[in-house]
Design an enzyme around this catalytic site. Structure first.
Site, short mmCIF file in Angstrom:
data_model
loop_
_atom_site.label_atom_id
_atom_site.label_comp_id
_atom_site.label_asym_id
_atom_site.label_seq_id
_atom_site.Cartn_x
_atom_site.Cartn_y
_atom_site.Cartn_z
N ASN A 133 27.63 -42.77 7.34
CA ASN A 133 26.39 -42.01 7.52
C ASN A 133 26.57 -40.93 8.58
O ASN A 133 26.11 -39.82 8.45
CB ASN A 133 25.29 -42.99 7.90
CG ASN A 133 23.94 -42.34 7.87
OD1 ASN A 133 23.67 -41.54 6.98
ND2 ASN A 133 23.11 -42.64 8.84
N ASP A 153 0.88 -1.15 0.00
CA ASP A 153 0.00 0.00 0.00
C ASP A 153 0.92 1.21 0.00
O ASP A 153 2.13 1.06 -0.08
CB ASP A 153 -1.05 -0.09 1.12
CG ASP A 153 -0.66 0.64 2.37
OD1 ASP A 153 0.54 0.65 2.68
OD2 ASP A 153 -1.55 1.17 3.03
N ASP A 177 0.17 -1.30 6.37
CA ASP A 177 0.29 -0.80 7.74
C ASP A 177 -1.03 -0.45 8.40
O ASP A 177 -1.08 -0.14 9.58
CB ASP A 177 1.19 0.43 7.75
CG ASP A 177 0.56 1.59 7.01
OD1 ASP A 177 -0.33 1.34 6.18
OD2 ASP A 177 0.95 2.75 7.27
N ASP A 199 26.06 -37.05 8.03
CA ASP A 199 25.07 -36.32 8.83
C ASP A 199 25.71 -35.13 9.54
O ASP A 199 25.12 -34.06 9.65
CB ASP A 199 24.44 -37.24 9.88
CG ASP A 199 23.36 -38.10 9.25
OD1 ASP A 199 23.05 -37.87 8.06
OD2 ASP A 199 22.84 -39.00 9.93
N1 LIG Z 1 -9.13 9.80 8.63
C1 LIG Z 1 -9.72 9.95 7.45
N2 LIG Z 1 -10.70 10.85 7.31
C2 LIG Z 1 -11.31 11.00 6.13
N3 LIG Z 1 -11.02 10.33 5.04
C3 LIG Z 1 -10.06 9.44 5.10
C4 LIG Z 1 -9.36 9.19 6.31
N4 LIG Z 1 -8.46 8.24 6.09
C5 LIG Z 1 -8.59 7.91 4.81
N5 LIG Z 1 -9.54 8.61 4.20
C6 LIG Z 1 -9.98 8.50 2.82
O1 LIG Z 1 -9.94 7.15 2.43
C7 LIG Z 1 -9.07 6.99 1.33
C8 LIG Z 1 -8.33 5.69 1.48
O2 LIG Z 1 -7.55 5.71 2.64
P1 LIG Z 1 -6.00 5.44 2.58
O3 LIG Z 1 -5.38 6.32 1.59
O4 LIG Z 1 -5.49 5.45 3.95
O5 LIG Z 1 -6.08 3.98 2.02
P2 LIG Z 1 -4.93 2.92 1.82
O6 LIG Z 1 -5.51 1.81 1.04
O7 LIG Z 1 -4.31 2.60 3.11
O8 LIG Z 1 -3.97 3.67 0.87
P3 LIG Z 1 -2.53 4.16 1.14
O9 LIG Z 1 -2.11 3.79 2.50
O10 LIG Z 1 -1.79 3.48 0.08
O11 LIG Z 1 -2.62 5.64 0.91
C9 LIG Z 1 -8.16 8.17 1.37
O12 LIG Z 1 -7.72 8.51 0.09
C10 LIG Z 1 -9.05 9.25 1.92
O13 LIG Z 1 -9.78 9.86 0.91
MG LIG Z 2 -2.61 2.69 4.22
#
Ligand SMILES: Nc1ncnc2c1ncn2[C@@H]1O[C@H](COP(=O)(O)OP(=O)(O)OP(=O)(O)O)[C@@H](O)[C@H]1O
Ligand SMILES: [Mg+2]
Length: 887
Positions: free
Chosen positions: A707, A343, A614, A711
């Site tokens: 052996n 991610d 993470d 071993d």
């Molecule tokens: N605390 C939050 N409040 C509002 N919107 C959020 C929050 N956290 C995440 N988002 C929304 O959700 C979307 C996805 O979350 P996030 O980016 O953390 O996903 P992910 O799959 O972990 O991607 P990456 O960690 O690769 O950026 C974000 O682009 C954002 O628009």
């Molecule tokens: Mg993430």
């Protein structure tokens, strides 16, 4: 009754009881347990830990180290030898050496396994310290923090967003409690939990009961309090964790199946040897003892030991590089991994992101947008992720502290609908000082936009234009392309409402955007290049916008020709996806479920998939991947789900992990392939010799001695060097290569064995025993001398060639010159050869049926060794050309 049903009936009943009844049943009160009660409960229900399994006594560990199929067979063979060679033998022929050697082999390999177990336990304990957090309990009427392991049944425990539920709990008090049960059910859905007493319904799965919270699940938002019903291995989660992860891994299964192939092979061939010898020589007892030793000699009794030693050694090496390998088998998956899904935020980019701009819908700076987002972030009780942390950090901007403190007193929280990664936004309801309620929403641009009917510009509320999406992206597009994370903020007046439901989240007014600087880690691009060099394909699986994913990819060097979004993914059949997943490296706007779908599509295509993530949203994919990797800054639950945790900030350790994994894998394969091929060669030579010789080609003790040397060499094999070329591409395991390896190299050793037989039988022995061959001899002492000379000759040739073959086949290069084995392997080889060769010259030689050979025999041996090397090299050359790899 199965464990699961027992568990169900014991825990489930509390879902239908009122809390006071439960307290009465468990003997606790609303004030919590007293110290004496805690001790009594621990005595009765055990500790809340997996390491100290109730059954894990020294006896148990000894049992695991010493009892395995090989040891059982060895033991039986040892007993048989004891009976035939000691109890049934006459005083004159009584000899316990065979039995002694067999039993000492059991002891050696058992002790080594035991040491490994104890070492592995200490790494597990290290992990425990790192991951296990404190829990808050109410005991004796007061709240206190205790380590998770000290929790006992009956305790009253409190938890909130971001915590992992520390045991199985019946909830007694909740505030907007939402839990992800991915760790136990694999579902990415987030469930709302309550504390009301349920009415009995039959057939309801226990995980659906909303007033129970289970160990290892994650609190996504809200708070809760409850009574502990089960701890440690008695929990639902504990029932899942296998006490021994050994049998779970595909490789382990593969290795075990090889062992069984060898045992079957032995079961067929050993009786043949016995029959041939018995029929031709007529000495059935002696033939039996000989066949027995052949069986022992052929048995890969060191296999389990070599595998655990290789894995343990690899994980120890990684530990030194600040990487914790939680499951030994992950070491091997690391080595065979050929796709790594990652991610973005926090793994590929820095763990903290910075708020850069706050602007209205046309892109002008606007502090009101930030104020709204600040209220939303402060008041939502979900896991704080990097976005919230960046927004909350604005309160420490110089001169703004008072403003934000005032804001929080002016607006009070009323309600919320927590963030979840499928909806991608979070709503909070706040009430201002005049009693008016405002719904504030922030989150993913597209998701927020689809819920807005108006926009706000300079205080005026206007209806949204038709091509709103287009105009929004013309404002934020450039920022996305620059790799900035952008979220939208919207609001709505909802009168004096005190509560909201998802139905209220419509007809919103878009107020503006926030953008965050999400820079790739300094080492990210380097690590991606390194992964590519190691033939691991990096792929990005992000929940974020496509545009920002593309920008990050460009910067770290991941090919972004094709991109797939979550919506496109949903429209695809599994078949189409399986094809596209190969050529696409960037996947954006994904939900946690879609991440899992991608990982499993890759797995179905035959890849060994790693997943680096993470967040709470990555947990299902971490579980699905062959090797789940997390970082130290990740949420606890993600670290818990992962097999590997990187404690260092930079990603370069990933490369080290892959290399170490492949090294481990190569050394394991080395053992399996070389042992199999030299065993194959040996049995073939023995069958030929038995059919042709009027006496045994080697005595049982000599076979066992050989052996033992082999071993001992194998014990140090995990510490052997591995050529760089061997670890440049992922190592895959397939049984097919074993067969071709055995068939190519086994017969070479047989060929030289047979040449030696002929030389010994027709040349050396007659030269030293009166000029005739064995059959013409009449003097029994000369006959004995003849056999002893032959046996010693073959003993030495066997030993030399078996050790040489190890040096030859451990590398695809020229041994000793281009590639050298590690110091322990070289020294054991040398010491072994010298000691055993010297043995034949001592007076103790006769004890093993060995005798002194003339020095010119060693000239012959050197010649044999030379041609053996030559032929092996040529075969190796052709083998490599044909199959592209050796080991
Ligand atoms: N605390 C939050 N409040 C509002 N919107 C959020 C929050 N956290 C995440 N988002 C929304 O959700 C979307 C996805 O979350 P996030 O980016 O953390 O996903 P992910 O799959 O972990 O991607 P990456 O960690 O690769 O950026 C974000 O682009 C954002 O628009
Ligand atoms: Mg993430």
């Amino acid at each position: 009754m199965s464990k699961a049903t027992l568990f169900d009936s014991r825990i489930k009943k509390y879902a239908y009881c009122k809390p006071p009844e439960i307290c009465r049943d468990l003997g606790t009160s609303a004030l919590g347990l007293s110290k004496e009660q805690v001790d009594a409960m621990r005595e009765r229900y055990g500790k809340n830990s997996f390491q100290e399994r109730k059954t894990d006594t020294t006896i148990q560990r000894l049992r695991r180290a010493f009892i395995n199929p090989f040891h059982v067979i060895l033991f039986i063979l040892g007993i048989v030898s004891l009976v035939t060679d000691v109890f049934m033998a006459s005083n004159f022929t009584r000899n316990a050496t065979t039995a002694l050697i067999i039993f000492s082999m059991i002891v050696i390999s058992g002790i080594i396994r035991l040491i490994q177990e104890l070492r592995a336990k200490s790494t597990a304990a290290q992990l425990d310290r790192l991951i296990h957090e404190k829990v808050t309990v109410r005991r004796n009427g007061e709240l206190r923090e205790i380590p998770g392991e000290e929790l006992v049944v009956g305790d009253l425990v409190l938890f909130s967003a971001g915590d992992r539920v520390p045991a199985d709990i019946r909830l007694t008090k909740v505030t907007d409690l939402f839990i992800s049960q991915a760790a136990i059910t694999g579902e990415s859905a987030i469930l709302e939990k309550s504390c009301r007493t349920l009415c009995y319904k039959e057939q309801e799965p226990i995980t659906q009961l909303e007033n129970l919270a289970f160990m290892a699940t994650t609190v996504i938002s809200g708070k809760g309090e409850g009574i502990v019903l089960a701890v440690g291995t008695d929990t639902l989660y504990g029932g899942f964790t296998k006490p021994d992860s050994e049998d779970k891994n595909a490789f382990q299964k593969g290795a075990n199946s090889i062992a069984w192939v060898m045992i079957r092979f032995m079961a067929v061939l050993v009786p043949i040897v016995f029959l041939i010898l018995g029929i031709t020589g007529g000495k059935w007892l002696e033939s039996f003892a000989f066949a027995l030793s052949v069986a022992v000699g052929l048995m890969p009794e060191m296999l389990p030991m070599v595998i655990t030693a290789c894995l343990a050694k690899g994980s120890l090496a990684m530990g030194k590089k600040q990487t914790i390998i939680k499951d030994l088998n992950a070491m091997q998956s690391f080595g065979s991994m050929d796709v790594l899904c990652m991610d973005k935020t926090g793994t590929l980019t820095n763990e903290s992101i910075l708020l850069e701009y706050y602007m209205d819908i046309l892109g002008n700076e606007n502090t009101e947008v930030l104020d709204l987002a600040y209220l939303n972030s402060s008041y939502h009780s979900g896991v704080r992720n990097p976005i919230d942390n960046a927004i909350l950090a604005c309160k420490s901007m110089p001169g703004r502290e008072i403003h934000y403190a005032k804001l929080l007193t002016e607006y009070q929280k009323e309600d919320e609908i927590p963030f979840d990664y499928t909806r991608k936004f979070v709503s909070t309801l706040v009430q201002d000082s005049t009693g008016n309620s405002h719904l504030i929403m922030k989150g993913d641009i597209a998701h927020i936009l689809s819920r807005c009917s108006h926009v706000e510009y300079r205080g005026t509320r206007l209806p949204m234009e038709k091509d709103a999406r287009q105009s929004v992206f013309s404002v934020v597009g450039e920022m996305l392309q620059d790799g900035m994370k952008v979220i939208a903020v919207a609001r709505k007046h909802v009168g004096t409402r005190r509560e909201i439901t998802p139905d209220d989240e419509k007809d919103m007014t878009l107020v503006g955007y926030l953008s965050f600087f999400d820079a790739p880690k300094q080492t990210a691009s380097e690590s991606v290049t390194a992964l590519k060099r190691l033939k691991v394909i990096p792929k990005i699986l992000t929940g974020d916008q496509a545009a920002i994913a593309l920008s990050v990819c460009r910067r770290v060097g991941i090919s972004a020709e094709h991109i797939l979004t979550g919506t496109q993914l949903d429209e695809m059949t599994d078949c189409e996806l399986k094809k596209l997943v190969e050529e696409t490296h960037v996947f954006a706007e994904l939900t946690p479920g879609q991440k899992v779908r991608l990982v499993s599509a890759l797995k179905e295509n035959g890849h060994t998939v790693g997943f680096l993530g993470d967040g709470v949203n990555d947990i299902p994919a971490l579980n699905e991947a062959n090797v789940g990797i997390s970082v130290d800054t990740a949420v606890d639950a993600a670290k818990d789900a992962a097999d590997v945790v990187l404690l260092q900030k930079d990603l370069n350790v990933l490369e080290q992990g892959v290399l170490e994994g492949r090294k481990t894998f190569t050394n394991m394969l080395k053992y399996i392939k070389i042992t199999a091929s030299s065993n194959f060669g040996n049995i073939f030579s023995i069958i030929c010799a038995s059919a042709f010789l009027p006496f045994l080609p080697m005595t049982s003790i000599q076979i066992l001695l050989l052996n033992l040397l082999y071993d001992t060499l194998c014990i140090v094999l995990p510490w052997d060097n591995v050529d760089e070329e061997e670890i440049l591409s992922p190592r895959d395991w397939s049984g097919k290569t074993l067969k071709q390896f055995m068939l190519s190299f086994g017969p070479i050793s047989s060929l030289f064995d047979i040449v030696t037989f002929l030389f010994l039988y027709y040349f050396l022995c007659p030269a030293l025993c009166g000029g005739t061959t064995y059959l013409q001899l009449t003097d029994p002492s000369l006959k004995l001398q003849y056999a002893a000379l032959f046996q010693t000759g073959w003993f030495l040739e066997s030993m030399w060639t078996q050790v040489l073959i190890l040096h030859f086949l451990r590398t695809a290069k020229i041994p000793f010159l281009q590639s050298r084995a590690s110091a322990p392997v070289v020294s054991i080889t040398l010491v072994g050869i010298l000691a055993f060769t010297a043995l034949t010259f001592t007076s103790g030689a006769s004890l093993f049926g060995l005798t002194k050979l003339p020095l010119w025999y060693f000239a012959f041996l050197l010649l044999v060794a030379f041609f053996y090397m030559l032929l092996s090299s040529v075969t190796k050359y052709f083998y490599k050309n044909k199959y592209q790899e050796l080991i």
